[in-house]
Design an enzyme around this catalytic site. Structure first.
Site, short mmCIF file in Angstrom:
data_model
loop_
_atom_site.label_atom_id
_atom_site.label_comp_id
_atom_site.label_asym_id
_atom_site.label_seq_id
_atom_site.Cartn_x
_atom_site.Cartn_y
_atom_site.Cartn_z
N CYS A 191 3.52 8.50 0.72
CA CYS A 191 4.10 7.63 1.75
C CYS A 191 4.26 6.26 1.09
O CYS A 191 3.28 5.65 0.67
CB CYS A 191 3.14 7.56 2.94
SG CYS A 191 3.66 6.38 4.20
N CYS A 236 -0.88 6.12 10.04
CA CYS A 236 0.35 5.43 10.44
C CYS A 236 0.04 4.10 11.09
O CYS A 236 -0.79 4.01 11.98
CB CYS A 236 1.12 6.26 11.46
SG CYS A 236 1.59 7.86 10.88
N CYS A 239 6.86 -4.71 15.69
CA CYS A 239 6.36 -3.68 16.63
C CYS A 239 4.91 -4.02 16.97
O CYS A 239 4.10 -4.30 16.09
CB CYS A 239 6.44 -2.29 16.00
SG CYS A 239 8.13 -1.80 15.62
N CYS A 260 6.71 -6.99 6.95
CA CYS A 260 7.78 -6.46 7.80
C CYS A 260 8.10 -7.49 8.86
O CYS A 260 7.21 -8.19 9.33
CB CYS A 260 7.30 -5.16 8.46
SG CYS A 260 8.55 -4.36 9.49
N CYS A 268 1.68 -2.16 15.39
CA CYS A 268 1.66 -1.88 13.95
C CYS A 268 1.06 -3.02 13.13
O CYS A 268 1.42 -4.18 13.30
CB CYS A 268 3.08 -1.59 13.48
SG CYS A 268 3.18 -1.16 11.73
N GLU A 312 0.83 -1.20 0.00
CA GLU A 312 0.00 0.00 0.00
C GLU A 312 0.87 1.26 0.00
O GLU A 312 1.98 1.26 0.52
CB GLU A 312 -0.92 0.01 1.24
CG GLU A 312 -1.93 -1.14 1.18
CD GLU A 312 -2.96 -1.12 2.32
OE1 GLU A 312 -4.12 -1.41 2.04
OE2 GLU A 312 -2.60 -0.82 3.47
#
Ligand code: SAH
Length: 349
Positions: A107, A341, A118, A114, A121, A94
């Site tokens: 962005c 975010c 975290c 990933c 996230c 995305e």
């Protein structure tokens, strides 16, 4: 020719493009023609000043790695556009297109998934699938520009993935995107955000790329940070902030710190004091300006973390300011399309 043997045209720098053009028996000026088409994202069929034979040759020998728009969500609140891009191998990423007074910002994602883990996230939930090529980093911008018909003037590497976990491709991308005959985006208009891959922060300092580095700090003690960011167990706060201090001494470039406010976890006034003392301790000796970007945690169904009130975020910011640190509370864009975010994912829901 197998997919692997094909050349990834958009990832080539000019020297490599020249080599490639020669390797398929063409003369050097073709490289210049092709280079002029690449940022436009018209595809090989659109390169109309090349002969049909050459276009066929290019199609047979190169890989088409430009991301394709699979889905597009436009925020009713602020016009932010969230793209779901499909990659040449069927993976998804995305990107988010945001309009600001000073220009359009994209962005971009740096990996499919990933592996940093975290806890707040969404991007890390399925782990890392693969790194993005330089062409796919550039391609997010090229495709977004074509789709919107507007120029992207700023890039934030804050989408899915950890850019410094895909270091070589990211550095190559940065050099390519800055080329005058390419997308021509100035280094000062590019921010790269990292969760703290210390050896690569040090390597980046040596590259002389005047981009803005952002550090996702999110906690001011090792105990708290390790709880929410597993990367802290590998490189702790001392190692991270020492690298930041050295980065500033070496490059003179300001670093900004991102701090996600999670209700009841890291958002009290005492937390603000601890954070201010920590940053002063490492950055004052080299006279580095300190800026903290506060982000109210965005909701991710799986994590259960809660955001605090706007007032508590403003109080946190005011406390930092009173302790000599500039702080801003990041505006939330595209919240109604899950484009904020930490809400980007590499799978469709
Ligand atoms: N891997 C890089 C790039 C991601 S940037 C990094 O960690 O910096 C995305 C920013 O949003 C990071 O600061 C990240 O920590 C933050 N973020 C992640 N999840 C979030 C959430 N749920 N709410 C608010 N911010 C979040």
């Amino acid at each position: 020719m197998t997919e692997q043997k094909k050349t990834d045209l958009y990832s080539l720098d000019y020297g490599e493009l020249l080599e490639f053009v020669k390797s398929i028996g063409e003369s050097a000026f073709r490289a210049k023609q092709i280079a002029a088409w690449l940022p436009l994202g018209v595809g090989i069929d659109g390169m109309t000043n090349l002969s049909k034979t050459l276009r066929e040759k290019l199609k047979a020998t190169t890989l088409d790695t430009l991301p394709r728009v699979k889905e597009k969500l436009v925020s009713k609140l602020d016009g932010t556009v969230k793209y779901l891009f499909e990659l040449h191998d069927g993976e998804f990423i995305e990107s988010v297109f945001m309009r600001y007074k000073h220009g359009n910002t994209l962005c971009i994602s740096s990996q499919v998934g990933c592996r940093m883990g975290c806890r707040f996230c969404a991007s890390t939930i399925g782990g890392r699938v693969r790194d993005l090529y330089p062409s796919e980093l550039l391609g997010q911008i090229i495709t977004a520009q074509r789709d919107t018909g507007e120029r992207v003037s700023n890039i934030v590497m804050m989408g899915i993935g950890e850019p410094l976990d895909n270091y070589d491709n990211v550095v190559k991308f940065l050099r390519l995107v800055n080329r005058e005959d390419g997308l021509n985006i100035g280094y000062r208009h590019i921010s790269l955000s990292t969760c703290g891959v210390v050896p690569k922060i040090r390597a980046l300092a040596e590259c002389e790329l005047p981009i803005t580095l952002s550090i996702s700090l999110h906690a001011a003690t090792d105990e708290r940070r390790s709880e929410i960011m597993p990367v802290n167990k590998k490189w702790n706060i001392d190692e991270l902030l020492t690298a930041c201090r050295d980065y500033y001494s070496h490059t003179g470039r300001r670093i900004s710190f991102e701090y996600t406010l999670i209700s009841g976890k890291n958002d009290t006034e005492q937390d603000a004091r601890t954070l201010a003392a920590l940053l002063h301790k490492y950055l004052d000796p080299v006279k580095a300006p300190i800026h903290v970007n506060l982000i109210r945690v965005n909701e991710v169904a799986e994590t259960g973390f809660k955001e605090g009130s706007t007032t508590s975020a403003n109080n946190f910011a005011a406390m930092l300011e009173s302790l000599g640190i500039t702080a801003t509370v990041r505006r939330r864009l595209g919240a109604d399309v899950n484009a904020a975010c930490g809400q980007l994912r590499h799978t469709r829901r």
